[in-house]
Design a protein around this motif. Structure first.
Motif, short mmCIF file in Angstrom:
data_model
loop_
_atom_site.label_atom_id
_atom_site.label_comp_id
_atom_site.label_asym_id
_atom_site.label_seq_id
_atom_site.Cartn_x
_atom_site.Cartn_y
_atom_site.Cartn_z
N THR A 142 0.82 -1.23 0.00
CA THR A 142 0.00 0.00 0.00
C THR A 142 0.85 1.27 0.00
O THR A 142 0.29 2.37 -0.03
CB THR A 142 -0.90 0.02 1.25
N ASP B 199 4.18 3.58 8.70
CA ASP B 199 3.59 3.83 10.02
C ASP B 199 4.67 4.37 10.95
O ASP B 199 5.63 3.68 11.28
CB ASP B 199 3.01 2.52 10.57
N VAL C 213 0.03 7.01 10.14
CA VAL C 213 0.29 6.37 8.86
C VAL C 213 0.39 7.44 7.75
O VAL C 213 -0.50 8.27 7.60
CB VAL C 213 -0.83 5.35 8.52
N GLU C 214 1.51 7.36 7.03
CA GLU C 214 1.74 8.25 5.89
C GLU C 214 1.75 7.41 4.61
O GLU C 214 2.40 6.37 4.55
CB GLU C 214 3.10 8.96 6.03
N THR C 215 1.05 7.87 3.59
CA THR C 215 1.12 7.23 2.28
C THR C 215 2.16 7.99 1.45
O THR C 215 2.07 9.23 1.34
CB THR C 215 -0.24 7.26 1.57
N GLU D 276 2.61 2.46 2.42
CA GLU D 276 2.35 3.18 3.66
C GLU D 276 3.53 3.03 4.63
O GLU D 276 4.17 1.97 4.70
CB GLU D 276 1.07 2.66 4.32
#
Length: 421
Positions: free
Chosen positions: A259, A263, A268-270, A261
């Motif tokens: 994904t 953490d 959570v950062e994309t 992502e």
């Protein structure tokens, strides 16, 4: 013959040489095998062959046919060098110095029989073995990341295809996208390297994608040349780079390559590109050989770079516990010369001088803005100890920074010739 002072001295020298080099007289040439053809291994092989002048059989075992230096690979990412310029072959070591270059994987070492076994089924006997295996990554060090996912989240900390992949990902980022680096804990290869890389990524993004952001999540409370980098980032890339240290969750990070992502301590950062540089240990073969201790690295004798586990084996470079010396290409080159001299002395009776070491690490922040840190070292009973050092200062003028960068370019040309011939 009448014994006079002159032939007495000559006889004495000959006797001394014979006593100090008993393994050579009347025997086949002693054999030295070098495992690993990076900065340390290639230098050791070259110096053994060059200074030994044919007194020893030198075999270098390295699986790759072209070695790409991790040092200066950031400059390729930043567009300051071509990829081919950081690649080096072993042709000159073979043709110019007579090193037996074997492209194969070492799969085992019989320390009792003093033999090295390779994946192709060959066996190489040795009188002395030099091991320069570089680094490997600690499995599970960054939860969610593994070597199986490295094409989605490259480390690019072993230069080559990973470096090319990371550069391509950065250049393909969407407008206003996010590049994230998960920085490694100490100790690791090239202490200023992650922060030079961030500088080079910022240089590319400033030109091609100026609204993009850079996020560094870091388990360390401070890092090499921190004041110099942060000054440079403010001057050249103001507002683009965010550094998250352990006080803000940088030590509690996991990733999800599927994904994209990251953490960070529950937040959570994309991201669009995730450059994961995991915790490191000595290269795998050092563990197979039983040369490592609980830290995952190899203890050495400071005067000779001999393994503390086996006096017939010398260990070089990033795999070692080298006291105050950082893990760098310059350090490995310096250590290799000490080891080569010690091996030559042990096998041929040549003179061995006291061990001295040196290192300098240059970093490029932006065009013609280079900084450096370095030191000299000497061997003590306990460790390789720092004698004195230097570091660039904040606030230096542009001419000095340009000269520092140009110095680094000259150094690269010189040291790679010193390694590969």
């Amino acid at each position: 013959m009448t014994l006079n002072r002159r032939n007495f001295i000559e006889a004495g020298v000959a006797l001394g040489a014979a006593l100090s080099a008993p393994r050579v007289i009347g025997q086949a040439r002693p054999k030295v095998v070098v495992v690993g053809g990076g900065a340390g291994g290639a230098t050791a092989a070259r110096y053994l062959a060059k200074d030994g002048k044919g007194a020893m059989d030198v075999t270098l075992i390295e699986p790759t046919r072209t070695y790409y230096t991790c040092f200066f690979s950031n400059l390729y990412i930043g567009g300051f060098r071509e990829f081919s310029s950081i690649g080096h072959s072993y042709g000159e070591l073979a043709s110019g110095y007579g090193v037996n270059v074997v492209h194969d994987w070492v799969v085992g070492v019989d320390r009792d029989a003093s033999t090295v076994a390779t994946a192709a089924g060959h066996t190489f006997p040795y009188d002395r073995l030099i091991v320069a295996p570089g680094i490997d990554f600690v499995a599970g060090a960054v939860p969610g990341w593994s070597a199986a996912a490295q094409n989605k989240m490259p480390h690019a900390w072993k230069a080559g295809s990973q470096t090319q992949l990371l550069k391509a990902q950065i250049e393909s980022m969407p407008e206003g996208g996010v590049y994230c680096m998960v920085a490694p804990p100490n100790p690791y290869r090239c202490p200023p390297g992650p922060y030079e890389r961030v500088s080079m990524v910022a240089h590319v993004l400033k030109e091609k994608n100026p609204t993009a952001k850079i996020l560094i999540v870091d388990p360390k409370a401070k890092f090499s040349k921190q004041a110099l980098f942060q000054e440079g980032w403010t001057r050249h890339y103001d507002g683009m780079i965010e550094w998250v240290g352990p006080d803000f969750g940088g030590a509690n990070v996991s990733v999800n390559p599927d994904t994209m992502e990251v953490d960070i301590d529950g937040t959570v950062e994309t991201v669009d590109v995730c450059n994961v540089i995991p915790r490191q240990k000595a290269g795998h073969i050092a563990h197979v050989m039983g040369l490592t201790e609980s830290s995952g690295f190899c203890p050495i004798v400071p005067t000779t770079m001999q393994s503390r586990m086996d006096e017939n084996i010398h260990v070089l470079g990033d795999a070692t516990i080298a006291g105050d010396m950082p893990k760098s290409g310059f350090s490995a080159n310096s250590q290799a010369k000490v080891a080569a001299m010690a091996v030559r002395g042990a096998l041929t009776g040549s003179r061995v001088f006291p061990a001295k070491y040196s290192n300098t690490c240059w970093s490029l922040i932006d065009t013609d803005d280079g900084v450096k840190v370095g030191a000299s070292y000497q061997a003590t009973d306990e460790k390789i100890a720092k004698v004195d050092g230097f570091i660039s200062q904040t606030g230096e003028d542009a001419a000095l920074r340009k000269a520092t960068y140009e110095e680094s370019v000259g150094w690269y040309a010189g040291i790679t010739t010193d390694m590969f011939g």
